[in-house]
Design a protein around this motif. Structure first.
Motif, PDB file in Angstrom:
ATOM      1  N   GLY A  25       0.778  -1.222   0.000  1.00  0.00           N
ATOM      2  CA  GLY A  25       0.000   0.000   0.000  1.00  0.00           C
ATOM      3  C   GLY A  25       0.812   1.275   0.000  1.00  0.00           C
ATOM      4  N   HIS A  26       2.124   1.170  -0.163  1.00  0.00           N
ATOM      5  CA  HIS A  26       3.007   2.333  -0.207  1.00  0.00           C
ATOM      6  C   HIS A  26       3.293   2.672  -1.675  1.00  0.00           C
ATOM      7  N   THR A  27       2.230   3.001  -2.378  1.00  0.00           N
ATOM      8  CA  THR A  27       2.311   3.149  -3.825  1.00  0.00           C
ATOM      9  C   THR A  27       3.163   4.346  -4.241  1.00  0.00           C
ATOM     10  N   GLU A  28       3.063   5.444  -3.536  1.00  0.00           N
ATOM     11  CA  GLU A  28       3.878   6.614  -3.898  1.00  0.00           C
ATOM     12  C   GLU A  28       5.365   6.318  -3.693  1.00  0.00           C
ATOM     13  N   GLN A  29       5.686   5.600  -2.622  1.00  0.00           N
ATOM     14  CA  GLN A  29       7.089   5.224  -2.411  1.00  0.00           C
ATOM     15  C   GLN A  29       7.561   4.267  -3.515  1.00  0.00           C
ATOM     16  N   ALA A  30       6.690   3.369  -3.919  1.00  0.00           N
ATOM     17  CA  ALA A  30       7.025   2.453  -5.010  1.00  0.00           C
ATOM     18  C   ALA A  30       7.290   3.252  -6.288  1.00  0.00           C
ATOM     19  N   ARG A  31       6.457   4.246  -6.541  1.00  0.00           N
ATOM     20  CA  ARG A  31       6.643   5.098  -7.725  1.00  0.00           C
ATOM     21  C   ARG A  31       7.992   5.818  -7.666  1.00  0.00           C
ATOM     22  N   GLU A  32       8.340   6.325  -6.499  1.00  0.00           N
ATOM     23  CA  GLU A  32       9.617   7.028  -6.345  1.00  0.00           C
ATOM     24  C   GLU A  32      10.806   6.112  -6.634  1.00  0.00           C
ATOM     25  N   ARG A  33      10.655   4.834  -6.369  1.00  0.00           N
ATOM     26  CA  ARG A  33      11.735   3.876  -6.666  1.00  0.00           C
ATOM     27  C   ARG A  33      11.725   3.455  -8.135  1.00  0.00           C
ATOM     28  N   LEU A  34      10.527   3.371  -8.696  1.00  0.00           N
ATOM     29  CA  LEU A  34      10.414   2.873 -10.071  1.00  0.00           C
ATOM     30  C   LEU A  34      10.829   3.896 -11.124  1.00  0.00           C
ATOM     31  N   LEU A  35      10.580   5.162 -10.893  1.00  0.00           N
ATOM     32  CA  LEU A  35      10.917   6.166 -11.901  1.00  0.00           C
ATOM     33  C   LEU A  35      12.398   6.165 -12.278  1.00  0.00           C
ATOM     34  N   PRO A  36      13.316   6.193 -11.311  1.00  0.00           N
ATOM     35  CA  PRO A  36      14.725   6.125 -11.720  1.00  0.00           C
ATOM     36  C   PRO A  36      15.101   4.756 -12.299  1.00  0.00           C
ATOM     37  N   LEU A  37      14.429   3.721 -11.848  1.00  0.00           N
ATOM     38  CA  LEU A  37      14.721   2.383 -12.358  1.00  0.00           C
ATOM     39  C   LEU A  37      14.306   2.262 -13.831  1.00  0.00           C
ATOM     40  N   THR A  38      13.157   2.803 -14.164  1.00  0.00           N
ATOM     41  CA  THR A  38      12.721   2.737 -15.558  1.00  0.00           C
ATOM     42  C   THR A  38      13.569   3.641 -16.450  1.00  0.00           C
ATOM     43  N   ALA A  39      14.100   4.717 -15.875  1.00  0.00           N
ATOM     44  CA  ALA A  39      15.025   5.561 -16.645  1.00  0.00           C
ATOM     45  C   ALA A  39      16.343   4.826 -16.899  1.00  0.00           C
ATOM     46  N   ALA A  40      16.791   4.058 -15.924  1.00  0.00           N
ATOM     47  CA  ALA A  40      18.039   3.310 -16.059  1.00  0.00           C
ATOM     48  C   ALA A  40      17.882   2.086 -16.964  1.00  0.00           C
ATOM     49  N   PHE A  41      16.660   1.523 -17.014  1.00  0.00           N
ATOM     50  CA  PHE A  41      16.391   0.320 -17.810  1.00  0.00           C
ATOM     51  C   PHE A  41      15.177   0.547 -18.719  1.00  0.00           C
ATOM     52  N   PRO A  42      15.298   1.440 -19.697  1.00  0.00           N
ATOM     53  CA  PRO A  42      14.144   1.758 -20.542  1.00  0.00           C
ATOM     54  C   PRO A  42      13.654   0.585 -21.398  1.00  0.00           C
ATOM     55  N   GLU A  43      14.484  -0.423 -21.573  1.00  0.00           N
ATOM     56  CA  GLU A  43      14.102  -1.578 -22.385  1.00  0.00           C
ATOM     57  C   GLU A  43      13.475  -2.706 -21.552  1.00  0.00           C
ATOM     58  N   ALA A  44      13.439  -2.552 -20.243  1.00  0.00           N
ATOM     59  CA  ALA A  44      12.949  -3.617 -19.361  1.00  0.00           C
ATOM     60  C   ALA A  44      11.424  -3.577 -19.276  1.00  0.00           C
ATOM     61  N   ALA A  45      10.785  -4.563 -19.897  1.00  0.00           N
ATOM     62  CA  ALA A  45       9.322  -4.621 -19.927  1.00  0.00           C
ATOM     63  C   ALA A  45       8.735  -4.754 -18.524  1.00  0.00           C
ATOM     64  N   ASP A  46       9.395  -5.533 -17.661  1.00  0.00           N
ATOM     65  CA  ASP A  46       8.858  -5.739 -16.315  1.00  0.00           C
ATOM     66  C   ASP A  46       8.873  -4.451 -15.496  1.00  0.00           C
ATOM     67  N   VAL A  47       9.915  -3.652 -15.649  1.00  0.00           N
ATOM     68  CA  VAL A  47      10.001  -2.375 -14.934  1.00  0.00           C
ATOM     69  C   VAL A  47       8.944  -1.413 -15.476  1.00  0.00           C
ATOM     70  N   ALA A  48       8.792  -1.372 -16.786  1.00  0.00           N
ATOM     71  CA  ALA A  48       7.786  -0.493 -17.394  1.00  0.00           C
ATOM     72  C   ALA A  48       6.387  -0.874 -16.922  1.00  0.00           C
ATOM     73  N   TYR A  49       6.096  -2.172 -16.862  1.00  0.00           N
ATOM     74  CA  TYR A  49       4.770  -2.621 -16.423  1.00  0.00           C
ATOM     75  C   TYR A  49       4.501  -2.221 -14.978  1.00  0.00           C
ATOM     76  N   GLN A  50       5.451  -2.453 -14.102  1.00  0.00           N
ATOM     77  CA  GLN A  50       5.238  -2.106 -12.693  1.00  0.00           C
ATOM     78  C   GLN A  50       5.121  -0.588 -12.517  1.00  0.00           C
ATOM     79  N   THR A  51       5.843   0.170 -13.324  1.00  0.00           N
ATOM     80  CA  THR A  51       5.749   1.628 -13.273  1.00  0.00           C
ATOM     81  C   THR A  51       4.359   2.072 -13.730  1.00  0.00           C
ATOM     82  N   ALA A  52       3.840   1.438 -14.772  1.00  0.00           N
ATOM     83  CA  ALA A  52       2.485   1.736 -15.245  1.00  0.00           C
ATOM     84  C   ALA A  52       1.458   1.450 -14.156  1.00  0.00           C
ATOM     85  N   ARG A  53       1.595   0.304 -13.520  1.00  0.00           N
ATOM     86  CA  ARG A  53       0.634  -0.092 -12.482  1.00  0.00           C
ATOM     87  C   ARG A  53       0.551   0.936 -11.356  1.00  0.00           C
TER      88      ARG A  53
END
Length: 166
Positions: free
Chosen positions: A20-48
């Motif tokens: 339930g800490h969705t905003e914290q998850a978003r804060e972790r995912l944004l730099p991760l998706t920037a570092a791994f723009p080709e990673a489908a799993d990271v993009a999906y979790q960022t979308a969610r």
């Protein structure tokens, strides 16, 4: 950053989201998706997480990216198709919703949630007949109600041709 570090950080973000800490998850995912723009799993979790936070417009490019790349497991692909189709619908992009959800139903024909969301999108595009057919077939095949089961053959017959009368 290594792939194993990516997987570790992704797991942490998913854990935060599930707790339930969705905003914290978003804060972790944004730099991760920037570092791994080709990673489908990271993009999906960022979308969610964007979707859950009500940031539907921001979720779309991540959903789209996740579906353009290989790397999603079956359940995540199903979730990405449903999430993107539903998000398009919420944003009023009904044609794209129908197209995406049809693809989802084509890939996962037994998924009742995909068929339900497709029916809603079809309703939004004025395709009421097809929307009703989908929902009637879904009710007929999935309902545990003894009353519905009793009339299943009739429901399926009418679903095939809603204009039919006796």
């Amino acid at each position: 950053m290594s792939a194993s570090k990516k997987d570790e950080l992704l797991a942490e973000a998913v854990g935060l989201h599930e707790q339930g800490h969705t905003e914290q998850a978003r804060e972790r995912l944004l730099p991760l998706t920037a570092a791994f723009p080709e990673a489908a799993d990271v993009a999906y979790q960022t979308a969610r997480v964007h979707d859950v936070l009500g940031l539907e417009a921001e979720a779309v490019p991540y959903y789209e990216r996740s579906l353009q790349k290989d790397g999603l497991g079956e359940e995540d692909r199903r979730g990405a198709l449903l999430g993107l189709g539903s998000t398009y619908r919420v944003l009023g992009r009904f044609g794209q919703a129908v197209e995406t959800l049809r693809r989802g139903v084509s890939e996962f024909p037994d998924d009742g949630a995909l068929r339900t969301f497709l029916a809603m999108a079809l309703f939004n595009t004025g395709e009421h007949h097809e929307a009703m057919q989908l929902l009637l077939r879904l009710v007929a095949t999935t309902s545990d109600s003894p009353d519905v089961r009793q009339y299943r053959p009739a429901i399926e017959l009418y679903a095939a041709d809603l204009t039919r009368t006796m």
